[in-house]
Design an enzyme around this catalytic site. Sequence first.
Site, PDB file in Angstrom:
ATOM      1  N   ARG A  54       0.839  -1.209   0.000  1.00 59.04           N
ATOM      2  CA  ARG A  54       0.000   0.000   0.000  1.00 59.04           C
ATOM      3  C   ARG A  54       0.872   1.256   0.000  1.00 59.04           C
ATOM      4  NH1 ARG A  54      -4.648   0.487   4.495  1.00 59.04           N
ATOM      5  NH2 ARG A  54      -2.873   1.068   5.805  1.00 59.04           N
ATOM      6  N   LYS A  85      -2.501   7.140   0.984  1.00 59.31           N
ATOM      7  CA  LYS A  85      -2.272   7.541   2.383  1.00 59.31           C
ATOM      8  C   LYS A  85      -1.197   8.623   2.345  1.00 59.31           C
ATOM      9  CE  LYS A  85      -2.347   5.032   6.199  1.00 59.31           C
ATOM     10  NZ  LYS A  85      -3.537   5.362   6.975  1.00 59.31           N
TER      11      LYS A  85
HETATM   12  N1  PMP Z   1      -9.528   4.703   6.788  1.00 58.83           N
HETATM   13  C1  PMP Z   1      -8.617   5.670   6.953  1.00 58.83           C
HETATM   14  C2  PMP Z   1      -8.872   7.032   6.406  1.00 58.83           C
HETATM   15  C3  PMP Z   1      -7.417   5.393   7.643  1.00 58.83           C
HETATM   16  O1  PMP Z   1      -6.484   6.345   7.804  1.00 58.83           O
HETATM   17  C4  PMP Z   1      -7.218   4.104   8.177  1.00 58.83           C
HETATM   18  C5  PMP Z   1      -5.966   3.801   8.951  1.00 58.83           C
HETATM   19  N2  PMP Z   1      -4.912   3.451   8.104  1.00 58.83           N
HETATM   20  C6  PMP Z   1      -8.206   3.120   7.969  1.00 58.83           C
HETATM   21  C7  PMP Z   1      -9.352   3.467   7.263  1.00 58.83           C
HETATM   22  C8  PMP Z   1      -8.015   1.720   8.434  1.00 58.83           C
HETATM   23  O2  PMP Z   1      -7.009   1.101   7.693  1.00 58.83           O
HETATM   24  P1  PMP Z   1      -6.041   0.018   8.328  1.00 58.83           P
HETATM   25  O3  PMP Z   1      -6.902  -1.132   8.735  1.00 58.83           O
HETATM   26  O4  PMP Z   1      -5.112  -0.349   7.223  1.00 58.83           O
HETATM   27  O5  PMP Z   1      -5.357   0.640   9.480  1.00 58.83           O
END
Ligand code: PMP
Length: 287
Positions: free
Chosen positions: A46, A146
């Site tokens: 990612r 991200k």
């Molecule tokens: N949505 C957003 C906007 C985020 O920043 C995150 C955290 N990374 C998540 C969802 C959850 O993703 P993850 O399970 O990969 O932490």
Amino acid sequence: MNGELVKRDEAVVSVYDRGFLFGDGVFEGIRAYNGNVFKLKEHLVRLFDSAKAIMLNIPLSHEEIEQAVVKTLKKNQLHTAYIRIIVSRGVGQGYNLDPFVCNRPQLFVMTEGFEAFPRHLYETGIDIVTVATRRNRSDVLSPQVKSLNYLNNILVKIEAIQAGAKDGLIMNTDGYVAEGTTNNIFIVKNGKVVTPAIYQGALEGITRSSIIEILNKFQVAVNESPLTRHDIHTADEVFLTGTASEVIPVVKVDGRVVADGKPGEKTRLLIDAFQQLAVTDGVKFSL
Ligand code: PMP
């Protein structure tokens, strides 16, 4: 920093770094559970995808970053930790926006002890509210990137805090549910599990994918389809997923109590099943 171990106080960045000036960079938040960096490879995929989207060349390979993560954990003697990887575009030509004049990206790996959310929140659940701020449209700034520009999420957090809630429920610009500030959302209705699809404004969360993987193992299908606020308000179970929160039950949405106001059966099962996965699936290391 860029492959070198640097003491916390000495880990400093120029004020001309584009991550600071423009939010020009990408990041990942990862956790290590008892000597297992959970889904590290998936997080790195990612990270590289985010970087590709903004045409940022990451100076290290997947393997080198993996090694840097483990090296930093070892140096800090952390078996269980929160890990932050940041890649910024580095210093460019002053305030010139042109990213192509800048060829020294900076990579940082930070590790610290992680204080898990208070256990009682997993037993009592949390309340969330719908916020006015909409999720970034993917044709403006894709939620899949991200990036160091997290202002959309910060605006949501402000609204949620002002409303006295633990998290904000974000709609996309079509009025369908997208996700929470740093969490994905799932509901259970009549035994069926539903979560918004990625193109509806949800980040493709690593925890989200893990939950789908666990449910599939239990032969429970997950529908990725549009959800309205009405669907959330009338669900039998609601829960959020994310690296920091893992699986957290939601018991109140916009003042509406979810079902009987207690974490549901599937949510509780997933909280436990996720714990099992978190210590096994990933990159193992010893101190
Ligand atoms: N949505 C957003 C906007 C985020 O920043 C995150 C955290 N990374 C998540 C969802 C959850 O993703 P993850 O399970 O990969 O932490």
